[in-house]
Design a protein around this motif. Sequence first.
Motif, PDB file in Angstrom:
ATOM      1  N   SER A 144       0.640  -1.066   0.355  1.00 26.99           N
ATOM      2  CA  SER A 144      -0.249   0.028  -0.193  1.00 26.99           C
ATOM      3  C   SER A 144       0.977   1.002   0.411  1.00 26.99           C
ATOM      4  N   GLY A 145       0.327   2.452   0.174  1.00 26.76           N
ATOM      5  CA  GLY A 145       0.982   3.627   0.296  1.00 26.76           C
ATOM      6  C   GLY A 145       1.359   3.993  -1.565  1.00 26.76           C
ATOM      7  N   GLY A 146       0.695   3.434  -2.389  1.00 28.55           N
ATOM      8  CA  GLY A 146       1.250   4.102  -4.006  1.00 28.55           C
ATOM      9  C   GLY A 146       0.198   5.115  -4.411  1.00 28.55           C
ATOM     10  N   GLY A 147       0.785   6.054  -5.316  1.00 21.41           N
ATOM     11  CA  GLY A 147      -0.164   6.788  -5.684  1.00 21.41           C
ATOM     12  C   GLY A 147      -0.060   8.021  -6.907  1.00 21.41           C
ATOM     13  N   LEU A 148      -0.060   8.743  -7.456  1.00 17.94           N
ATOM     14  CA  LEU A 148       0.377   9.894  -8.491  1.00 17.94           C
ATOM     15  C   LEU A 148       0.693  10.842  -7.225  1.00 17.94           C
ATOM     16  N   VAL A 149       1.893  11.840  -7.664  1.00 18.84           N
ATOM     17  CA  VAL A 149       3.074  12.683  -7.038  1.00 18.84           C
ATOM     18  C   VAL A 149       3.561  13.297  -7.675  1.00 18.84           C
TER      19      VAL A 149
ATOM     20  N   LEU B 257       6.981   9.584  -0.999  1.00 19.50           N
ATOM     21  CA  LEU B 257       5.836   8.148  -0.972  1.00 19.50           C
ATOM     22  C   LEU B 257       6.395   7.215   0.284  1.00 19.50           C
TER      23      LEU B 257
ATOM     24  N   THR C  74       7.975   6.182 -11.853  1.00 15.87           N
ATOM     25  CA  THR C  74       7.002   5.720 -11.931  1.00 15.87           C
ATOM     26  C   THR C  74       7.151   4.125 -12.868  1.00 15.87           C
TER      27      THR C  74
ATOM     28  N   THR D 102       1.971  -2.074  -5.641  1.00 14.17           N
ATOM     29  CA  THR D 102       1.446  -0.525  -5.931  1.00 14.17           C
ATOM     30  C   THR D 102       1.789  -0.134  -7.132  1.00 14.17           C
ATOM     31  N   GLN D 103       0.202   1.066  -8.128  1.00 24.23           N
ATOM     32  CA  GLN D 103       1.472   1.847  -8.206  1.00 24.23           C
ATOM     33  C   GLN D 103       1.500   3.146  -8.550  1.00 24.23           C
ATOM     34  N   VAL D 104       2.850   3.407  -8.825  1.00 25.82           N
ATOM     35  CA  VAL D 104       3.648   4.735  -7.895  1.00 25.82           C
ATOM     36  C   VAL D 104       3.593   5.586  -9.627  1.00 25.82           C
ATOM     37  N   THR D 105       3.443   6.481  -9.405  1.00 26.11           N
ATOM     38  CA  THR D 105       3.204   7.774 -10.769  1.00 26.11           C
ATOM     39  C   THR D 105       3.428   8.927 -10.524  1.00 26.11           C
TER      40      THR D 105
END
Length: 118
Positions: A7-12, A18, A91, A112-115
């Motif tokens: 968990s913890g991924g996202g758009l930044v 992150l 990314t 988890t996706q990191v963008t």
Amino acid sequence: QVQLVESGGGLVQAGGSLRLSCVASGRTFSSDAMGWFRQVPGKEREVVARISASGTLTFYVDSVKGRFTISRDNAKNTVYLQMNNLKPEDTAVYHCAANVGGRGYGYWGQGTQVTVSS
């Protein structure tokens, strides 16, 4: 059933931070090395960071040295990846994995996706 859940991924935005978490359930990995890997579609999966069972030994791929920090809390059966000064080239889908008994990374999370936007 053994599970690793990230968990913890996202758009930044570029330059942001992150913190990824990977929680294990079904068994303890306190005696096993753990790692974070990332994969971009069309490219091979690459190791980002690894940590020994005790947490005293770590490894980072050159591209993240000085920006990422891997750590673990064996009491919580959790591994973390603190990512600072993120760049668009970071990314990817980030996966955690467990190297049980030194026999290879046999347990994997779903990712988890990191963008990172420029």
